[in-house]
Design an enzyme around this catalytic site. Structure first.
Site, PDB file in Angstrom:
ATOM      1  N   LYS A  57       0.838  -1.212   0.000  1.00  0.00           N
ATOM      2  CA  LYS A  57       0.000   0.000   0.000  1.00  0.00           C
ATOM      3  C   LYS A  57       0.871   1.259   0.000  1.00  0.00           C
ATOM      4  O   LYS A  57       0.595   2.218  -0.716  1.00  0.00           O
ATOM      5  CB  LYS A  57      -0.938   0.000   1.223  1.00  0.00           C
ATOM      6  CG  LYS A  57      -2.087  -0.986   1.077  1.00  0.00           C
ATOM      7  CD  LYS A  57      -2.804  -1.243   2.385  1.00  0.00           C
ATOM      8  CE  LYS A  57      -3.875  -2.317   2.188  1.00  0.00           C
ATOM      9  NZ  LYS A  57      -4.474  -2.778   3.444  1.00  0.00           N
ATOM     10  N   GLN A 101      -5.022  -1.245   9.551  1.00  0.00           N
ATOM     11  CA  GLN A 101      -4.730  -2.553   8.973  1.00  0.00           C
ATOM     12  C   GLN A 101      -5.217  -3.660   9.918  1.00  0.00           C
ATOM     13  O   GLN A 101      -4.821  -3.712  11.075  1.00  0.00           O
ATOM     14  CB  GLN A 101      -3.216  -2.689   8.722  1.00  0.00           C
ATOM     15  CG  GLN A 101      -2.805  -3.993   8.059  1.00  0.00           C
ATOM     16  CD  GLN A 101      -3.312  -4.125   6.633  1.00  0.00           C
ATOM     17  OE1 GLN A 101      -3.323  -3.173   5.871  1.00  0.00           O
ATOM     18  NE2 GLN A 101      -3.737  -5.319   6.270  1.00  0.00           N
ATOM     19  N   ASP A 124     -11.178   2.951   3.950  1.00  0.00           N
ATOM     20  CA  ASP A 124     -11.637   1.588   3.674  1.00  0.00           C
ATOM     21  C   ASP A 124     -13.156   1.492   3.546  1.00  0.00           C
ATOM     22  O   ASP A 124     -13.701   0.429   3.295  1.00  0.00           O
ATOM     23  CB  ASP A 124     -11.135   0.660   4.786  1.00  0.00           C
ATOM     24  CG  ASP A 124     -10.564  -0.637   4.232  1.00  0.00           C
ATOM     25  OD1 ASP A 124     -10.600  -0.816   2.994  1.00  0.00           O
ATOM     26  OD2 ASP A 124     -10.087  -1.466   5.021  1.00  0.00           O
TER      27      ASP A 124
END
Length: 297
Positions: A57, A101, A124
């Site tokens: 990422k 995460q 997200d």
């Protein structure tokens, strides 16, 4: 080509195309807004799979010209410390997207942390406000993996309209949001899961199958209607008798590709799209925030 089996839906190629477009967009917007978009990925502990994802990422961030404000925190970090970090990022004008995460160490409450995020920086798309916007078909940040699936369908000109779609899996990460997105695209949607009786007969009715259960190669050719489109979201590591491990999806690729009209491989299908959508979400949030500032009286 069709006689040799299914068309391969290449997520890696589309992700590269999207990243190239974002890089150009960022270049022109940065001149206008005076700063690049910023993404903060928070990782707690040292889960090797998570570390690899985070590296991917952050590298993608750099490639498109985005600023990375990632923090890698020790496994002993407390809930209160993380909440403080999230609040600081919520108020940091340079940060447009924040991602926690997962999985987090056992002692941390991931849902509570997610709820601390500014919904407009929730890269997200998993904050209750953003899921609510999805339910209401309002603009907002969309969950990355399902949004990536929809982009793949669009790229390969697979229109869900009027099609019967079956989603296997009901997680908040993939199953529920992808079902809502397919519904929004005028598909007739069924959600199946581990408690569904006679799963095979449910799947066999589907024109579009989205597998997101996390069970290696559970969907086999005899469960799939000939000509169906099969999207495999699963990523499972399996080890053979010699101790060699490889990644497989939830779909038995070699058998299903002989009956499906189109199929995503694992790896190289949905996976790369998740990161591309994360970047796209961050850029969307960056544009919204600047337009909001410009439009304010």
């Amino acid at each position: 080509m069709q006689s040799h089996g299914a068309q391969l839906i290449d997520g890696k190629a589309l992700a590269q195309k999207i990243q190239a477009e974002l890089a150009q967009q960022i270049q022109s917007l940065q001149a206008q807004y005076g700063r690049p978009p910023g993404l903060a990925v928070l990782m707690v502990g040292d889960n090797p799979a998570s570390a690899a994802y985070v590296r991917g990422k952050e590298k993608a961030c750099t490639n498109v010209g985005m600023a990375s404000f990632g923090q890698h925190l020790p496994a002993t970090t407390t809930q209160a410390e993380l909440e403080q970090i999230i609040q600081a990022l919520n108020h940091d004008e340079r940060v447009d997207g924040i991602l926690i995460q997962l999985p987090l160490p056992e002692h941390l409450d991931g849902v509570a942390l997610l709820n601390q995020l500014d919904p407009d920086k929730d890269a997200d798309g998993l904050h209750p406000v953003n899921l609510g916007r999805l339910v209401r078909s309002e603009p907002g940040l969309r969950s990355c993996t399902p949004a990536g699936v929809m982009e793949l369908l669009k790229e390969y000109q697979i229109d869900p309209k009027g099609k019967h779609a079956v989603v296997i899996g009901r997680s908040i990460l993939v199953g529920k949001p992808i079902a809502l997105m397919l519904l929004e695209a005028d598909a007739t949607v069924a959600i199946a899961h581990s408690k569904t009786p006679d799963l095979a007969s449910v799947i066999r009715n589907a024109d579009i199958v989205v597998a997101a259960v996390g069970r290696p190669e559970m969907i086999t050719a005899n469960m799939v209607k000939p000509g169906a489109v099969v999207i495999d979201v699963g990523i499972n590591r399996v080890t053979n008798a010699e101790g060699k491990s490889r990644l497989v999806g939830d779909v038995h690729f070699d058998s299903v590709k002989t009956v499906a009209s189109a199929i995503t491989p694992v790896p190289g299908g949905v996976g790369p799209m998740t990161v591309a959508m994360l970047l796209q979400n961050t850029v969307w949030s960056y544009i919204q925030r600047h337009q909001g500032v410009q439009q304010a009286p």
